[in-house]
Design an enzyme around this catalytic site. Structure first.
Site, mmCIF file in Angstrom:
data_model
loop_
_atom_site.group_PDB
_atom_site.id
_atom_site.type_symbol
_atom_site.label_atom_id
_atom_site.label_comp_id
_atom_site.label_asym_id
_atom_site.label_seq_id
_atom_site.Cartn_x
_atom_site.Cartn_y
_atom_site.Cartn_z
ATOM 1 N N GLU A 1 0.841 -1.203 0.000
ATOM 2 C CA GLU A 1 0.000 0.000 0.000
ATOM 3 C C GLU A 1 0.867 1.240 0.000
ATOM 4 O OE1 GLU A 1 -2.401 3.369 1.708
ATOM 5 O OE2 GLU A 1 -0.500 2.557 2.362
ATOM 6 N N ASP B 1 -7.709 1.736 7.471
ATOM 7 C CA ASP B 1 -6.311 2.146 7.422
ATOM 8 C C ASP B 1 -6.106 3.238 8.467
ATOM 9 O OD1 ASP B 1 -3.730 2.654 6.740
ATOM 10 O OD2 ASP B 1 -4.130 3.233 4.665
HETATM 11 ZN ZN LIG Z 1 -1.798 3.052 5.756
#
Ligand SMILES: [Zn+2]
Ligand SMILES: *[C@@H]1O[C@H](CO)[C@@H](O)[C@H](O)[C@H]1NC(C)=O
Ligand SMILES: *[C@@H]1O[C@H](CO)[C@@H](O)[C@H](O)[C@H]1NC(C)=O
Ligand SMILES: *[C@@H]1O[C@H](CO)[C@@H](O)[C@H](O)[C@H]1NC(C)=O
Ligand SMILES: *[C@@H]1O[C@H](CO)[C@@H](O)[C@H](O)[C@H]1NC(C)=O
Ligand SMILES: *[C@@H]1O[C@H](CO)[C@@H](O)[C@H](O)[C@H]1NC(C)=O
Ligand SMILES: *[C@@H]1O[C@H](CO)[C@@H](O)[C@H](O)[C@H]1NC(C)=O
Ligand SMILES: *[C@@H]1O[C@H](CO)[C@@H](O)[C@H](O)[C@H]1NC(C)=O
Length: 511
Positions: free
Chosen positions: A316, A345
């Site tokens: 990511e 996240d």
């Molecule tokens: Zn992150």
């Protein structure tokens, strides 16, 4: 008797619901559901405790701290440990089909700036991600490029063998470094076009314009002074010793799909398993990883109507690599079976806010595919029922839900904030420190277990549990998926917003 009865009941149900019959005939929903009670939000939430969450975070921190790098960067050993641990944890439930999904990419595992002097003076600087190394210590004249260094014609012949000086702006850092390499420069200095230092990426190589050269940053004021000095006729020499470790590595997403439940109407959840190089990444995104893992483990005690899948994404931080790879590997038919994707996240930020992705676009004007608004409303209800204030956050695709939006899959989720500065209004609502960023340890060494906000983390993790219980039992009222092709206009606006700012999330800048 029992068997006969069960088959008769199944046949009756199948003729009443042709979709289910089709799935059974396709063998897509062939596994019988276990004799377990149907999941409820109450039970699933109750099962998520801070003790379990912290234990998971501690495991991730231990992986990071067992190696000198003390991080969980994609391609590093502690990241591999994370991936293998997740796989084992999920397999131990016997509830999921668990697979590793490998993909390859470039990674800069380490970067050290040993020496940087201009005219003999030591310079404070940063190395761009994916920068090349110098061949040991190089000393060469500094040559200023024309314009912003976005075209090959901006690089004069004198660039060969020299260190080029380029302003930030107009095109990607990576293009500048590659053009410098193509013109034969030994290194590139890119100075800022605004106050502050640059922490950014060249983006993964290769580029057709040339090889990346060692590329370092300079403050705007220093860059402008240097340009003036050189254009005034001075000969300026710089010395540079940059050592980076850029490699092509193979890394894995971990995918887990419940054996039970309707696989034509799946709920997906995701979090990312990699950290940046600076630290262990325990809020970013150990918090989301451990949050969804604990929900996955608890869900294994219950039955579901709709299949529930978990994606633990690698890469990511290098540009949503794992989630992009996953989404792009889906056939159109498989993609249509995903009813919704929920992303988590950073859900334990020390200077937290309670934010929900703005799926309906009411706050920021960027809405998601049909269904995204329902997800936002679901989480609004979750916080409201607890009498806890929440607010929208821009639905710009800067985390792993981005590729899902690009594929027209409804998405949503919650976050407690990254590097945005807390406002006075936010402080009045949630406490914390106005004027400071929401996670003071964002992308730093101190993003570890000590510095999580446990209350926020438990609250958001139970929110995940509530959402899973909700969508795992019914999609009633939730828009059905339509073939990709609808919503293209909205999608391209958002993609542009995301790509224009950065490759990955928030602070990883491409230009
Ligand atoms: Zn992150
Ligand atoms: C990074 O490279 C430098 C220079 O070779 C080395 O001293 C350091 O130990 C490396 N760091 C890691 C985490 O590998
Ligand atoms: C170098 O820059 C970093 C980051 O901007 C800053 O923290 C540090 O104090 C600076 N060091 C010097 C010697 O200016
Ligand atoms: C570094 O430079 C060498 C020599 O030009 C080139 O072969 C290599 O691909 C470059 N590496 C990167 C990561 O750009
Ligand atoms: C800079 O270097 C060039 C070429 O080596 C030389 O012709 C010129 O006189 C030098 N200028 C100064 C100011 O030293
Ligand atoms: C909530 O979000 C809206 C939309 O971005 C914003 O205008 C408002 O200031 C936010 N409220 C707080 C308290 O931050
Ligand atoms: C976690 O980070 C803090 C800095 O905020 C540091 O003091 C502490 O030692 C770190 N924890 C471990 C186990 O290293
Ligand atoms: C968009 O969806 C509608 C039905 O919801 C359908 O009639 C139309 O053909 C779709 N358009 C495209 C370009 O797929």
């Amino acid at each position: 008797m029992r068997v006969t009865f069960a088959l008769a009941a199944l046949a009756a149900a199948a003729s009443a619901i042709p979709t289910e019959l089709r799935e059974r005939q396709d063998g897509q929903n062939s596994k019988p559901c276990p004799k377990k009670p149907l999941v409820t939000a109450e039970k699933l939430k109750e099962d998520i405790t801070i003790k379990k969450l912290v234990k998971g975070a501690q495991q991730l921190e231990d992986f990071a701290y067992s190696y000198p790098a003390r991080n969980r960067i994609m391609g590093g050993k502690a990241h591999e440990d994370t991936v293998n641990w997740l796989k084992k944890e999920l397999e131990s439930t016997s509830y999921y089909d668990v697979t590793l999904q490998p993909f390859s990419n470039y990674v800069m595992l380490n970067g050290t700036l040993n020496t940087f002097t201009i005219g003999g003076r030591a310079i404070n600087s940063t190395i761009f991600e994916y920068s090349n190394s110098t061949a040991g210590l190089v000393t060469a004249p500094v040559v200023v490029v024309s314009n912003l260094g976005c075209a090959a014609s901006d690089y004069p012949a004198a660039v060969a063998g020299s260190i080029v000086l380029i302003s930030r702006g107009s095109c990607e850092f990576g293009l500048k470094s590659a053009l410098a390499g193509g013109a034969g420069a030994v290194a590139a200095i890119i100075y800022n076009n605004a106050p502050g230092s640059i922490s950014a990426t060249l983006g993964p190589p290769p580029r057709p314009e040339g090889s990346y050269v060692a590329t370092v940053s300079l403050l705007q004021a220093e860059g402008l002074a240097l340009v003036a000095q050189i254009q005034g006729g001075a000969n300026v020499t710089a010395s540079l010793d940059v050592l980076t470790d850029v490699q092509v590595i193979t890394t894995n997403n971990v995918l887990a799909t419940s054996k039970c439940g309707d696989k034509s109407n799946q709920l997906w959840l995701g979090a990312h398993t990699d950290s940046v190089g600076a630290g262990p990444g325990i809020n970013d995104d150990g918090s989301g990883t451990v949050g969804i893992l604990n929900v996955a483990k608890s869900l294994a005690k219950y039955n579901v109507k709709n299949a529930v899948s978990f994606g633990f994404w690698s890469g990511e931080e290098s540009g949503l690599l794992g989630s992009t790879y996953f989404v792009e590997s889906l056939s159109p038919e498989a993609a249509l079976k995903i009813r919704a994707y929920l992303n988590f996240d950073m859900i334990a930020s020390p200077n937290y806010v309670h934010q929900i992705y703005d799926g309906d676009g009411s706050a920021y004007g960027l809405s998601g595919p049909a269904g995204s608004a329902d997800i936002e409303a679901f989480f609004e209800g979750y916080f409201k029922d607890l009498n806890i204030p929440s607010n929208a956050t821009e639905f710009n695709g800067r985390s792993d839900y981005g590729p899902f939006l690009d594929a027209n899959i409804p998405a949503g989720g919650t976050t407690t904030g990254a590097d945005e500065i807390k406002t006075v209004a936010e402080q009045a609502i949630w406490g914390g420190v106005a004027g400071e960023i929401l996670d003071q340890n964002y992308h730093q060494a101190a993003d570890n277990v000590t510095n999580l906000n446990q209350d926020a983390w438990l609250l958001h993790s139970r929110g995940i549990a509530a959402a899973v219980a909700h969508y795992a039992t019914s999609w009633e009222g939730f828009p059905v998926r339509t073939p990709v092709g609808n919503g293209t206009a909205k999608r391209s606006v958002r993609t542009e917003v995301r790509k224009g700012v950065q490759g990955a999330k928030r602070s990883i800048k491409l230009l």
